[in-house]
Design a protein around this motif. Structure first.
Motif, PDB file in Angstrom:
ATOM      1  N   PHE A  54      -2.959   4.015  -0.364  1.00  0.00           N
ATOM      2  CA  PHE A  54      -1.974   4.805   0.369  1.00  0.00           C
ATOM      3  C   PHE A  54      -2.405   6.267   0.392  1.00  0.00           C
ATOM      4  O   PHE A  54      -2.807   6.824  -0.627  1.00  0.00           O
ATOM      5  CB  PHE A  54      -0.588   4.721  -0.276  1.00  0.00           C
ATOM      6  N   SER A  55      -2.284   6.902   1.548  1.00  0.00           N
ATOM      7  CA  SER A  55      -2.568   8.333   1.658  1.00  0.00           C
ATOM      8  C   SER A  55      -1.481   9.101   0.892  1.00  0.00           C
ATOM      9  O   SER A  55      -0.405   8.551   0.600  1.00  0.00           O
ATOM     10  CB  SER A  55      -2.564   8.760   3.128  1.00  0.00           C
TER      11      SER A  55
ATOM     12  N   GLU B 278       1.716   8.760   2.793  1.00  0.00           N
ATOM     13  CA  GLU B 278       2.294   7.418   2.636  1.00  0.00           C
ATOM     14  C   GLU B 278       2.916   7.256   1.246  1.00  0.00           C
ATOM     15  O   GLU B 278       3.983   6.634   1.116  1.00  0.00           O
ATOM     16  CB  GLU B 278       1.227   6.350   2.862  1.00  0.00           C
TER      17      GLU B 278
ATOM     18  N   ASP C 173       6.413   7.043  13.312  1.00  0.00           N
ATOM     19  CA  ASP C 173       5.071   6.514  13.080  1.00  0.00           C
ATOM     20  C   ASP C 173       5.187   5.089  12.533  1.00  0.00           C
ATOM     21  O   ASP C 173       5.706   4.880  11.439  1.00  0.00           O
ATOM     22  CB  ASP C 173       4.341   7.409  12.074  1.00  0.00           C
ATOM     23  N   PRO C 174       4.704   4.078  13.278  1.00  0.00           N
ATOM     24  CA  PRO C 174       4.863   2.687  12.843  1.00  0.00           C
ATOM     25  C   PRO C 174       4.224   2.381  11.491  1.00  0.00           C
ATOM     26  O   PRO C 174       4.797   1.633  10.700  1.00  0.00           O
ATOM     27  CB  PRO C 174       4.188   1.876  13.947  1.00  0.00           C
ATOM     28  N   LYS C 175       3.076   2.969  11.198  1.00  0.00           N
ATOM     29  CA  LYS C 175       2.422   2.709   9.915  1.00  0.00           C
ATOM     30  C   LYS C 175       3.254   3.255   8.764  1.00  0.00           C
ATOM     31  O   LYS C 175       3.440   2.587   7.744  1.00  0.00           O
ATOM     32  CB  LYS C 175       1.020   3.315   9.894  1.00  0.00           C
ATOM     33  N   LEU C 176       3.759   4.478   8.920  1.00  0.00           N
ATOM     34  CA  LEU C 176       4.612   5.043   7.880  1.00  0.00           C
ATOM     35  C   LEU C 176       5.901   4.250   7.742  1.00  0.00           C
ATOM     36  O   LEU C 176       6.383   4.013   6.638  1.00  0.00           O
ATOM     37  CB  LEU C 176       4.909   6.516   8.166  1.00  0.00           C
ATOM     38  N   GLN C 177       6.457   3.837   8.874  1.00  0.00           N
ATOM     39  CA  GLN C 177       7.699   3.062   8.827  1.00  0.00           C
ATOM     40  C   GLN C 177       7.482   1.718   8.148  1.00  0.00           C
ATOM     41  O   GLN C 177       8.346   1.239   7.429  1.00  0.00           O
ATOM     42  CB  GLN C 177       8.287   2.870  10.224  1.00  0.00           C
ATOM     43  N   ASP C 178       6.315   1.106   8.343  1.00  0.00           N
ATOM     44  CA  ASP C 178       6.021  -0.164   7.661  1.00  0.00           C
ATOM     45  C   ASP C 178       6.080   0.009   6.149  1.00  0.00           C
ATOM     46  O   ASP C 178       6.627  -0.838   5.441  1.00  0.00           O
ATOM     47  CB  ASP C 178       4.644  -0.694   8.076  1.00  0.00           C
ATOM     48  N   SER C 179       5.528   1.109   5.642  1.00  0.00           N
ATOM     49  CA  SER C 179       5.579   1.377   4.199  1.00  0.00           C
ATOM     50  C   SER C 179       7.024   1.549   3.742  1.00  0.00           C
ATOM     51  O   SER C 179       7.427   1.014   2.706  1.00  0.00           O
ATOM     52  CB  SER C 179       4.774   2.634   3.857  1.00  0.00           C
TER      53      SER C 179
END
Length: 127
Positions: A58-59, A62, A108-114
């Protein structure tokens, strides 16, 4: 209940190394770490978990999404305030921080997935 917030000067000797590490990590000693210095093993354990999480894929942004989502799900105002500051330090936008603080979905879909993954996990574990 009042807690002593230790500094590098006032902390038990066994906590000073972990407090120095907290200061190097965050740029200051957060109050939580200052309080945990009362129990050196607790402080060391908390800092070790922080360090381990930072080695994941994770960044930093993230990671803060995950922390802020956990803060929201567990209704921890203190943690929410602390991680909002840390999120700013790693470059998260004020808009995204505000969205996470209100429990709304991120753009942001990637952030929302987390955020979604952790939110669902919290509901399973905490109920």
């Amino acid at each position: 209940m009042e807690f002593t917030i230790y500094t590098l000067e006032t902390a038990p000797e066994a906590s000073k190394k972990a407090l120095r590490h907290a200061k190097e990590t965050f740029g200051f000693i957060p109050n939580l770490e200052g309080i945990c210095a009362e129990a050196p093993a607790l402080l060391k354990g908390g800092m070790t978990l922080w360090d381990l999480f930072s080695t994941t894929s994770f960044s930093p942004v993230e990671q803060q999404v995950i922390y802020l989502t956990a803060n929201y799900e567990n209704e921890c105002d203190y943690c929410m305030a602390a991680h909002s500051g840390l999120a700013k330090m790693v470059g998260m936008s004020t808009e995204d921080i505000d969205v996470l603080r209100s429990g709304e979905p991120l753009q942001d879909p990637k952030l929302q997935d987390s955020a979604t993954l952790l939110s669902e996990w919290c509901k399973l574990v905490v109920g």
